[in-house]
Write a protein that holds these residues in place. Structure first.
Motif, PDB file in Angstrom:
ATOM      1  N   PHE A   3       6.838  11.741  -1.407  1.00 55.81           N
ATOM      2  CA  PHE A   3       5.736  11.477  -2.656  1.00 55.81           C
ATOM      3  C   PHE A   3       5.665  12.625  -2.875  1.00 55.81           C
ATOM      4  O   PHE A   3       6.015  13.295  -2.234  1.00 55.81           O
ATOM      5  N   ARG A  58      -0.388  10.477   1.995  1.00 53.18           N
ATOM      6  CA  ARG A  58      -0.562   9.937   1.362  1.00 53.18           C
ATOM      7  C   ARG A  58      -0.669   8.183   1.603  1.00 53.18           C
ATOM      8  O   ARG A  58      -0.914   8.486   2.464  1.00 53.18           O
ATOM      9  N   THR A 103      -3.132   0.442  -5.264  1.00 56.15           N
ATOM     10  CA  THR A 103      -1.614   0.556  -5.189  1.00 56.15           C
ATOM     11  C   THR A 103      -0.930   2.019  -4.038  1.00 56.15           C
ATOM     12  O   THR A 103      -0.535   1.916  -3.162  1.00 56.15           O
ATOM     13  N   CYS A 104      -1.507   3.328  -4.835  1.00 51.76           N
ATOM     14  CA  CYS A 104      -1.174   4.595  -4.409  1.00 51.76           C
ATOM     15  C   CYS A 104      -1.711   5.671  -4.649  1.00 51.76           C
ATOM     16  O   CYS A 104      -2.316   5.639  -5.620  1.00 51.76           O
ATOM     17  N   ASP A 110       0.311   3.481 -10.208  1.00 52.76           N
ATOM     18  CA  ASP A 110       0.608   2.428  -9.403  1.00 52.76           C
ATOM     19  C   ASP A 110       2.163   2.148  -9.129  1.00 52.76           C
ATOM     20  O   ASP A 110       3.037   2.648 -10.656  1.00 52.76           O
ATOM     21  N   CYS A 148       5.541   4.394  -4.296  1.00 58.89           N
ATOM     22  CA  CYS A 148       4.643   4.965  -2.808  1.00 58.89           C
ATOM     23  C   CYS A 148       5.393   3.851  -1.381  1.00 58.89           C
ATOM     24  O   CYS A 148       5.140   4.039  -0.221  1.00 58.89           O
ATOM     25  N   TYR A 149       6.307   3.139  -1.714  1.00 59.50           N
ATOM     26  CA  TYR A 149       7.327   2.293  -0.559  1.00 59.50           C
ATOM     27  C   TYR A 149       8.811   3.117  -0.106  1.00 59.50           C
ATOM     28  O   TYR A 149       9.181   2.359   0.459  1.00 59.50           O
ATOM     29  N   ARG A 201      -1.385   3.788   0.763  1.00 59.91           N
ATOM     30  CA  ARG A 201      -0.720   3.145   0.122  1.00 59.91           C
ATOM     31  C   ARG A 201      -1.723   1.711   0.188  1.00 59.91           C
ATOM     32  O   ARG A 201      -2.823   1.662   0.860  1.00 59.91           O
ATOM     33  N   ARG A 202      -2.074   0.760  -0.725  1.00 57.36           N
ATOM     34  CA  ARG A 202      -2.558  -0.157  -0.768  1.00 57.36           C
ATOM     35  C   ARG A 202      -2.981  -1.124   0.595  1.00 57.36           C
ATOM     36  O   ARG A 202      -4.077  -1.198   0.844  1.00 57.36           O
ATOM     37  N   ALA A 242      -2.559   9.998  -3.696  1.00 51.51           N
ATOM     38  CA  ALA A 242      -2.364  11.072  -2.452  1.00 51.51           C
ATOM     39  C   ALA A 242      -3.544  12.508  -2.681  1.00 51.51           C
ATOM     40  O   ALA A 242      -4.345  12.522  -3.114  1.00 51.51           O
ATOM     41  N   THR A 261       0.173   5.196   5.696  1.00 46.43           N
ATOM     42  CA  THR A 261       0.130   6.506   5.153  1.00 46.43           C
ATOM     43  C   THR A 261       0.876   7.611   5.541  1.00 46.43           C
ATOM     44  O   THR A 261       2.291   7.149   6.629  1.00 46.43           O
TER      45      THR A 261
END
Length: 126
Positions: free
Chosen positions: A108, A50, A32-33, A99, A103-104, A52-53, A35, A57
Motif C-alpha cells: 500500500f 491498512r 473498502t480500504c 475505494d 487494496c487487494y 480492508r472492508r 490506512a 490487515t
C-alpha cells in the motif's frame, strides 16, 4: 466528498501506548480500504498499516507486533492502537481512505489513497 479527522496524538514516553482515531464523514470509501501513514521531518510519508472492508490487515515491518489497526463501520471510524512505542515512531500520523482494487495486493502506497486527514502529531521520548 469524504472528510477524515484524526485525533489522539500527543506526547508519550518510550514503551507506552497511544491510540489514534480517524472519523470519516461517509462510509463510501472507508468500507473498502483505510490506512494509516506517517511522516517524520525530512522523511517520506510511509505506510504504517491498512485494513480492508473484510478486515484483512497489513503492517509495515517495523510496527508488526506493536501496532494494531481496526475499524468500526457503524461509527465510520478507523483506529490505530500503538503499543511499545519507540522514539523512532515519532511522526505526524495521517489517516487515508480509498475505494480501489489496489487494496487487494500485498502493498500500500500513499499515491493509491484519495482521501486524507490533516494529520496528528505523535512524539515519543526516550
Amino acid at each position: 466528498q469524504v472528510q477524515l479527522d484524526e485525533s489522539g496524538g500527543g506526547s508519550v514516553q518510550a514503551g507506552g501506548p497511544l491510540r489514534l482515531s480517524c472519523a470519516a464523514t461517509d462510509d463510501t470509501y472507508t468500507r473498502t480500504c483505510m490506512a494509516w501513514f506517517r511522516q517524520a521531518p525530512g522523511k517520506p510519508r510511509d505506510g504504517v498499516a491498512r485494513i480492508r472492508r473484510d478486515e484483512d490487515t497489513m503492517y509495515a515491518e517495523d510496527v508488526k507486533g506493536r501496532f494494531t489497526i481496526s475499524k468500526d463501520n457503524a461509527k465510520n471510524t478507523l483506529y490505530l492502537q500503538m503499543n511499545s512505542l519507540k522514539p523512532e515512531d515519532t511522526a505526524t500520523y495521517y489517516c487515508a481512505a480509498v475505494d480501489s482494487w489496489k487494496c487487494y495486493v500485498d502493498s500500500f502506497l500513499d499515491i493509491d489513497f484519495k482521501y486524507w486527514g490533516q494529520g496528528t502529531q505523535v512524539t515519543v521520548s526516550s
